[in-house]
Design a protein around this motif. Structure first.
Motif, PDB file in Angstrom:
ATOM      1  N   LEU A  98       0.813  -1.219   0.000  1.00 19.59           N
ATOM      2  CA  LEU A  98       0.000   0.000   0.000  1.00 19.59           C
ATOM      3  C   LEU A  98       0.846   1.268   0.000  1.00 19.59           C
ATOM      4  O   LEU A  98       0.502   2.258  -0.656  1.00 19.59           O
ATOM      5  CB  LEU A  98      -0.953   0.013   1.198  1.00 19.59           C
ATOM      6  N   ASP A  99       1.966   1.260   0.713  1.00 16.85           N
ATOM      7  CA  ASP A  99       2.810   2.455   0.769  1.00 16.85           C
ATOM      8  C   ASP A  99       3.383   2.825  -0.597  1.00 16.85           C
ATOM      9  O   ASP A  99       3.727   3.990  -0.836  1.00 16.85           O
ATOM     10  CB  ASP A  99       3.961   2.246   1.760  1.00 16.85           C
ATOM     11  N   ASN A 103       1.713   5.672  -2.606  1.00 21.13           N
ATOM     12  CA  ASN A 103       1.824   7.054  -2.140  1.00 21.13           C
ATOM     13  C   ASN A 103       3.022   7.755  -2.789  1.00 21.13           C
ATOM     14  O   ASN A 103       3.993   8.133  -2.127  1.00 21.13           O
ATOM     15  CB  ASN A 103       1.952   7.078  -0.613  1.00 21.13           C
ATOM     16  N   ALA A 152     -10.672   9.190   1.692  1.00 22.88           N
ATOM     17  CA  ALA A 152      -9.783   8.122   2.157  1.00 22.88           C
ATOM     18  C   ALA A 152      -8.523   8.052   1.307  1.00 22.88           C
ATOM     19  O   ALA A 152      -7.417   7.844   1.817  1.00 22.88           O
ATOM     20  CB  ALA A 152     -10.515   6.782   2.122  1.00 22.88           C
ATOM     21  N   GLU A 179      -6.207  10.931   2.209  1.00 23.39           N
ATOM     22  CA  GLU A 179      -5.586  10.744   3.521  1.00 23.39           C
ATOM     23  C   GLU A 179      -4.511   9.663   3.495  1.00 23.39           C
ATOM     24  O   GLU A 179      -3.446   9.822   4.079  1.00 23.39           O
ATOM     25  CB  GLU A 179      -6.652  10.378   4.548  1.00 23.39           C
ATOM     26  N   ARG A 180      -4.796   8.558   2.784  1.00 18.25           N
ATOM     27  CA  ARG A 180      -3.862   7.424   2.791  1.00 18.25           C
ATOM     28  C   ARG A 180      -2.739   7.605   1.775  1.00 18.25           C
ATOM     29  O   ARG A 180      -1.609   7.159   2.001  1.00 18.25           O
ATOM     30  CB  ARG A 180      -4.627   6.123   2.480  1.00 18.25           C
ATOM     31  N   PHE A 181      -3.055   8.277   0.642  1.00 18.01           N
ATOM     32  CA  PHE A 181      -2.052   8.464  -0.418  1.00 18.01           C
ATOM     33  C   PHE A 181      -1.953   9.942  -0.792  1.00 18.01           C
ATOM     34  O   PHE A 181      -2.270  10.337  -1.928  1.00 18.01           O
ATOM     35  CB  PHE A 181      -2.428   7.636  -1.659  1.00 18.01           C
ATOM     36  N   VAL A 225      -9.793   3.799  -5.203  1.00 22.53           N
ATOM     37  CA  VAL A 225     -10.279   3.557  -3.850  1.00 22.53           C
ATOM     38  C   VAL A 225     -11.799   3.590  -3.913  1.00 22.53           C
ATOM     39  O   VAL A 225     -12.390   4.512  -4.491  1.00 22.53           O
ATOM     40  CB  VAL A 225      -9.754   4.615  -2.864  1.00 22.53           C
ATOM     41  N   ASP A 250      -6.364  -4.997   2.613  1.00 18.10           N
ATOM     42  CA  ASP A 250      -6.354  -3.955   3.641  1.00 18.10           C
ATOM     43  C   ASP A 250      -7.623  -3.105   3.569  1.00 18.10           C
ATOM     44  O   ASP A 250      -8.097  -2.756   2.487  1.00 18.10           O
ATOM     45  CB  ASP A 250      -5.146  -3.036   3.442  1.00 18.10           C
ATOM     46  N   LEU A 274      -9.000   0.522   4.399  1.00 19.74           N
ATOM     47  CA  LEU A 274      -8.468   1.840   4.715  1.00 19.74           C
ATOM     48  C   LEU A 274      -9.184   2.472   5.904  1.00 19.74           C
ATOM     49  O   LEU A 274      -8.569   3.159   6.711  1.00 19.74           O
ATOM     50  CB  LEU A 274      -8.575   2.752   3.490  1.00 19.74           C
ATOM     51  N   LEU A 275     -10.495   2.277   6.001  1.00 21.28           N
ATOM     52  CA  LEU A 275     -11.248   2.754   7.152  1.00 21.28           C
ATOM     53  C   LEU A 275     -12.621   2.115   7.147  1.00 21.28           C
ATOM     54  O   LEU A 275     -13.092   1.654   6.101  1.00 21.28           O
ATOM     55  CB  LEU A 275     -11.394   4.280   7.159  1.00 21.28           C
TER      56      LEU A 275
END
Length: 271
Positions: free
Chosen positions: A143-144, A147, A164, A167-169, A196, A218, A220-221
Protein backbone atom coordinates in the motif's frame (compact mmCIF):
# COMPACT_ATOMS: atom_id res chain seq x y z
CA UNK A 1 -56.80 41.36 46.17
CA UNK A 2 -58.42 42.29 42.86
CA UNK A 3 -55.01 43.24 41.50
CA UNK A 4 -53.62 39.78 42.38
CA UNK A 5 -56.56 38.09 40.70
CA UNK A 6 -56.05 40.22 37.59
CA UNK A 7 -52.36 39.36 37.49
CA UNK A 8 -53.16 35.66 37.80
CA UNK A 9 -55.76 35.90 35.03
CA UNK A 10 -53.31 37.67 32.71
CA UNK A 11 -50.61 35.11 33.48
CA UNK A 12 -53.01 32.25 32.76
CA UNK A 13 -54.00 33.83 29.44
CA UNK A 14 -50.32 34.27 28.49
CA UNK A 15 -49.51 30.63 29.26
CA UNK A 16 -52.64 29.48 27.44
CA UNK A 17 -51.67 31.49 24.36
CA UNK A 18 -48.14 30.09 24.52
CA UNK A 19 -49.52 26.54 24.70
CA UNK A 20 -51.76 27.22 21.71
CA UNK A 21 -48.85 28.57 19.66
CA UNK A 22 -46.67 25.60 20.66
CA UNK A 23 -49.44 23.20 19.68
CA UNK A 24 -49.93 24.93 16.33
CA UNK A 25 -46.18 24.83 15.69
CA UNK A 26 -46.05 21.12 16.54
CA UNK A 27 -48.93 20.41 14.17
CA UNK A 28 -47.26 22.45 11.44
CA UNK A 29 -43.95 20.57 11.83
CA UNK A 30 -45.72 17.21 11.81
CA UNK A 31 -47.65 18.13 8.65
CA UNK A 32 -44.44 19.21 6.92
CA UNK A 33 -42.47 16.07 7.83
CA UNK A 34 -41.45 13.78 4.99
CA UNK A 35 -43.12 10.80 6.66
CA UNK A 36 -46.49 12.59 6.86
CA UNK A 37 -46.22 13.67 3.23
CA UNK A 38 -45.29 10.14 2.15
CA UNK A 39 -48.33 8.70 3.92
CA UNK A 40 -50.64 11.27 2.33
CA UNK A 41 -49.08 10.77 -1.11
CA UNK A 42 -48.95 6.99 -0.80
CA UNK A 43 -45.49 6.94 -2.38
CA UNK A 44 -42.02 6.92 -0.82
CA UNK A 45 -39.52 8.71 -3.09
CA UNK A 46 -35.94 7.54 -2.54
CA UNK A 47 -32.86 9.28 -3.91
CA UNK A 48 -29.86 7.13 -4.80
CA UNK A 49 -26.95 6.78 -7.17
CA UNK A 50 -26.47 3.67 -9.28
CA UNK A 51 -23.40 1.63 -8.29
CA UNK A 52 -22.68 -2.06 -7.69
CA UNK A 53 -23.97 -3.79 -5.60
CA UNK A 54 -25.95 -1.11 -3.78
CA UNK A 55 -28.17 -0.20 -6.72
CA UNK A 56 -27.92 -1.47 -10.31
CA UNK A 57 -30.08 -2.58 -13.20
CA UNK A 58 -30.84 -6.23 -13.88
CA UNK A 59 -31.30 -7.81 -17.32
CA UNK A 60 -34.88 -6.53 -17.44
CA UNK A 61 -33.81 -2.97 -16.69
CA UNK A 62 -35.20 -3.07 -13.14
CA UNK A 63 -33.25 -1.71 -10.18
CA UNK A 64 -31.85 -4.34 -7.81
CA UNK A 65 -29.25 -4.27 -5.06
CA UNK A 66 -28.73 -3.93 -1.33
CA UNK A 67 -30.11 -0.40 -1.01
CA UNK A 68 -33.02 -1.31 -3.29
CA UNK A 69 -33.94 -4.12 -0.89
CA UNK A 70 -33.72 -1.72 2.06
CA UNK A 71 -35.93 0.89 0.40
CA UNK A 72 -38.52 -1.64 -0.81
CA UNK A 73 -38.84 -3.19 2.63
CA UNK A 74 -39.20 0.23 4.23
CA UNK A 75 -41.98 1.18 1.80
CA UNK A 76 -43.69 -2.18 2.34
CA UNK A 77 -43.67 -1.72 6.12
CA UNK A 78 -45.11 1.77 5.67
CA UNK A 79 -47.82 0.44 3.36
CA UNK A 80 -46.88 2.74 0.47
CA UNK A 81 -45.48 2.41 -3.03
CA UNK A 82 -41.83 3.04 -3.84
CA UNK A 83 -40.38 5.47 -6.38
CA UNK A 84 -36.63 5.53 -7.04
CA UNK A 85 -35.00 8.77 -8.16
CA UNK A 86 -31.51 7.98 -9.56
CA UNK A 87 -29.30 11.03 -9.00
CA UNK A 88 -25.62 11.74 -9.60
CA UNK A 89 -23.73 11.48 -6.33
CA UNK A 90 -22.34 15.01 -6.56
CA UNK A 91 -25.87 16.43 -6.62
CA UNK A 92 -27.73 14.05 -4.33
CA UNK A 93 -27.69 16.23 -1.20
CA UNK A 94 -28.83 19.42 -3.02
CA UNK A 95 -31.62 17.36 -4.61
CA UNK A 96 -32.79 16.12 -1.19
CA UNK A 97 -32.77 19.66 0.18
CA UNK A 98 -34.74 20.84 -2.87
CA UNK A 99 -37.44 18.22 -2.15
CA UNK A 100 -36.94 16.11 -5.27
CA UNK A 101 -37.26 13.03 -3.06
CA UNK A 102 -38.04 12.21 0.57
CA UNK A 103 -34.78 10.67 1.76
CA UNK A 104 -31.46 9.25 0.64
CA UNK A 105 -30.88 5.50 0.82
CA UNK A 106 -27.70 5.09 -1.16
CA UNK A 107 -24.68 3.85 0.76
CA UNK A 108 -24.03 7.29 2.26
CA UNK A 109 -21.54 7.70 5.07
CA UNK A 110 -21.49 10.55 7.57
CA UNK A 111 -19.06 13.43 7.16
CA UNK A 112 -19.05 16.78 8.96
CA UNK A 113 -19.59 18.61 5.67
CA UNK A 114 -22.64 16.49 4.79
CA UNK A 115 -24.05 16.68 8.30
CA UNK A 116 -24.03 20.48 8.18
CA UNK A 117 -26.48 20.24 5.26
CA UNK A 118 -28.69 17.26 6.17
CA UNK A 119 -29.45 14.99 9.12
CA UNK A 120 -28.48 11.32 9.32
CA UNK A 121 -30.24 8.34 10.85
CA UNK A 122 -28.55 5.77 13.03
CA UNK A 123 -26.29 3.45 10.97
CA UNK A 124 -27.99 0.45 9.41
CA UNK A 125 -24.68 -1.20 8.46
CA UNK A 126 -20.96 -0.47 8.19
CA UNK A 127 -18.65 -0.53 5.19
CA UNK A 128 -14.93 -0.17 4.54
CA UNK A 129 -12.88 1.49 1.82
CA UNK A 130 -10.60 -0.78 -0.21
CA UNK A 131 -8.07 -0.56 -3.05
CA UNK A 132 -8.55 -2.00 -6.54
CA UNK A 133 -5.33 -1.96 -8.60
CA UNK A 134 -4.11 -2.70 -12.12
CA UNK A 135 -2.35 -6.02 -11.65
CA UNK A 136 0.65 -5.56 -13.98
CA UNK A 137 1.23 -1.89 -13.25
CA UNK A 138 1.40 -2.53 -9.50
CA UNK A 139 2.89 -6.01 -9.37
CA UNK A 140 4.57 -6.63 -6.01
CA UNK A 141 3.43 -3.30 -4.56
CA UNK A 142 2.46 -2.74 -0.94
CA UNK A 143 0.00 0.00 0.00
CA UNK A 144 2.81 2.46 0.77
CA UNK A 145 4.02 2.12 -2.83
CA UNK A 146 0.86 3.90 -4.03
CA UNK A 147 1.82 7.05 -2.14
CA UNK A 148 3.99 8.59 -4.88
CA UNK A 149 3.48 11.60 -7.19
CA UNK A 150 3.78 9.44 -10.30
CA UNK A 151 0.93 7.18 -9.15
CA UNK A 152 -2.64 7.96 -10.25
CA UNK A 153 -5.54 7.00 -7.97
CA UNK A 154 -9.16 7.10 -9.15
CA UNK A 155 -12.24 7.62 -6.96
CA UNK A 156 -15.86 8.67 -7.26
CA UNK A 157 -16.57 12.40 -7.05
CA UNK A 158 -18.17 13.40 -3.75
CA UNK A 159 -17.64 10.00 -2.12
CA UNK A 160 -15.73 9.38 1.10
CA UNK A 161 -13.49 7.11 -0.98
CA UNK A 162 -11.92 10.29 -2.33
CA UNK A 163 -11.27 11.50 1.22
CA UNK A 164 -9.78 8.12 2.16
CA UNK A 165 -7.53 8.22 -0.92
CA UNK A 166 -6.28 11.72 -0.06
CA UNK A 167 -5.59 10.74 3.52
CA UNK A 168 -3.86 7.42 2.79
CA UNK A 169 -2.05 8.46 -0.42
CA UNK A 170 -1.50 12.24 -0.11
CA UNK A 171 1.41 12.30 -2.60
CA UNK A 172 -0.46 10.44 -5.36
CA UNK A 173 -2.40 12.14 -8.16
CA UNK A 174 -6.14 11.83 -7.49
CA UNK A 175 -8.59 11.69 -10.41
CA UNK A 176 -12.31 11.94 -9.70
CA UNK A 177 -15.16 10.45 -11.72
CA UNK A 178 -18.94 10.89 -11.63
CA UNK A 179 -19.51 7.18 -11.13
CA UNK A 180 -17.56 4.09 -10.09
CA UNK A 181 -17.84 2.11 -13.38
CA UNK A 182 -15.91 4.90 -15.10
CA UNK A 183 -13.21 4.76 -12.41
CA UNK A 184 -12.97 0.96 -12.68
CA UNK A 185 -12.62 1.26 -16.45
CA UNK A 186 -9.82 3.78 -16.01
CA UNK A 187 -7.90 1.22 -13.94
CA UNK A 188 -8.67 -1.61 -16.38
CA UNK A 189 -7.37 0.50 -19.27
CA UNK A 190 -4.15 1.27 -17.39
CA UNK A 191 -4.77 5.01 -17.20
CA UNK A 192 -4.86 4.82 -13.39
CA UNK A 193 -2.78 2.60 -11.16
CA UNK A 194 -5.65 1.98 -8.75
CA UNK A 195 -8.93 3.21 -7.37
CA UNK A 196 -10.28 3.56 -3.85
CA UNK A 197 -13.90 2.47 -3.37
CA UNK A 198 -16.23 1.09 -0.77
CA UNK A 199 -16.25 -2.66 -0.40
CA UNK A 200 -17.25 -4.99 -1.92
CA UNK A 201 -16.59 -3.25 -5.25
CA UNK A 202 -12.79 -3.82 -5.20
CA UNK A 203 -13.15 -7.51 -4.31
CA UNK A 204 -15.96 -8.17 -6.80
CA UNK A 205 -14.25 -6.26 -9.63
CA UNK A 206 -11.00 -8.16 -9.11
CA UNK A 207 -12.87 -11.48 -9.05
CA UNK A 208 -14.59 -10.63 -12.33
CA UNK A 209 -11.31 -9.56 -14.01
CA UNK A 210 -8.56 -11.63 -12.34
CA UNK A 211 -6.11 -11.24 -15.27
CA UNK A 212 -6.21 -7.44 -15.10
CA UNK A 213 -7.25 -6.36 -11.60
CA UNK A 214 -6.21 -7.13 -8.03
CA UNK A 215 -7.90 -6.17 -4.75
CA UNK A 216 -5.89 -5.44 -1.62
CA UNK A 217 -7.15 -7.06 1.59
CA UNK A 218 -6.35 -3.95 3.64
CA UNK A 219 -9.31 -1.86 4.81
CA UNK A 220 -8.47 1.84 4.71
CA UNK A 221 -11.25 2.75 7.15
CA UNK A 222 -14.61 1.54 8.44
CA UNK A 223 -17.60 3.82 8.01
CA UNK A 224 -21.22 3.85 9.18
CA UNK A 225 -23.86 3.87 6.44
CA UNK A 226 -26.96 5.95 7.19
CA UNK A 227 -30.09 7.34 5.56
CA UNK A 228 -30.16 11.06 4.86
CA UNK A 229 -33.13 13.32 5.68
CA UNK A 230 -33.76 17.04 5.51
CA UNK A 231 -32.79 19.25 8.44
CA UNK A 232 -35.41 19.80 11.14
CA UNK A 233 -37.50 16.74 10.27
CA UNK A 234 -37.61 15.12 13.72
CA UNK A 235 -40.63 12.91 13.02
CA UNK A 236 -39.01 11.30 9.98
CA UNK A 237 -35.72 10.81 11.80
CA UNK A 238 -37.50 9.20 14.75
CA UNK A 239 -39.49 6.83 12.55
CA UNK A 240 -36.47 5.74 10.50
CA UNK A 241 -34.28 5.18 13.57
CA UNK A 242 -36.95 2.96 15.12
CA UNK A 243 -37.39 1.06 11.85
CA UNK A 244 -33.64 0.48 11.56
CA UNK A 245 -33.43 -0.77 15.14
CA UNK A 246 -36.29 -3.21 14.59
CA UNK A 247 -34.85 -4.59 11.33
CA UNK A 248 -31.37 -4.97 12.81
CA UNK A 249 -32.82 -6.85 15.78
CA UNK A 250 -34.42 -9.29 13.32
CA UNK A 251 -31.04 -9.59 11.49
CA UNK A 252 -32.84 -8.96 8.19
CA UNK A 253 -30.44 -6.19 7.17
CA UNK A 254 -27.42 -8.38 7.96
CA UNK A 255 -28.83 -11.20 5.82
CA UNK A 256 -29.37 -8.90 2.84
CA UNK A 257 -25.89 -7.44 3.31
CA UNK A 258 -24.41 -10.95 3.31
CA UNK A 259 -26.20 -11.78 0.05
CA UNK A 260 -25.12 -8.64 -1.83
CA UNK A 261 -21.66 -8.11 -0.33
CA UNK A 262 -20.35 -11.56 0.47
CA UNK A 263 -21.76 -13.74 -2.33
CA UNK A 264 -21.80 -13.48 -6.11
CA UNK A 265 -25.12 -15.29 -6.63
CA UNK A 266 -26.75 -12.05 -7.77
CA UNK A 267 -24.28 -11.42 -10.60
CA UNK A 268 -26.25 -13.62 -13.01
CA UNK A 269 -29.14 -11.14 -12.68
CA UNK A 270 -27.14 -8.10 -13.80
CA UNK A 271 -26.87 -6.76 -17.34
Amino acid sequence: MLRCVAVLMVTAVVFWAADVRAGELQQKLAAESAIEQVMQRGVLRVGLDVFVPWAMKDKKGELIGFEIDIARQLAKDMGVKIEFVPTKWSGIIPSLIAGKFDLIIGGMTITAERNLKINFTDPYYFTGQGVLAHKKMTSGWQLDDFNKPEVTIAARLGATAALAAKERFPKATLRLFDDEPAAVQEVKNGRAHAMVAGQPLPVHSAAANPEILAAYPDQLLEEPICMGVRKGDIDTLNFLNNWIAAERNKSWIDKRRHYWFETTEWQQLVQ
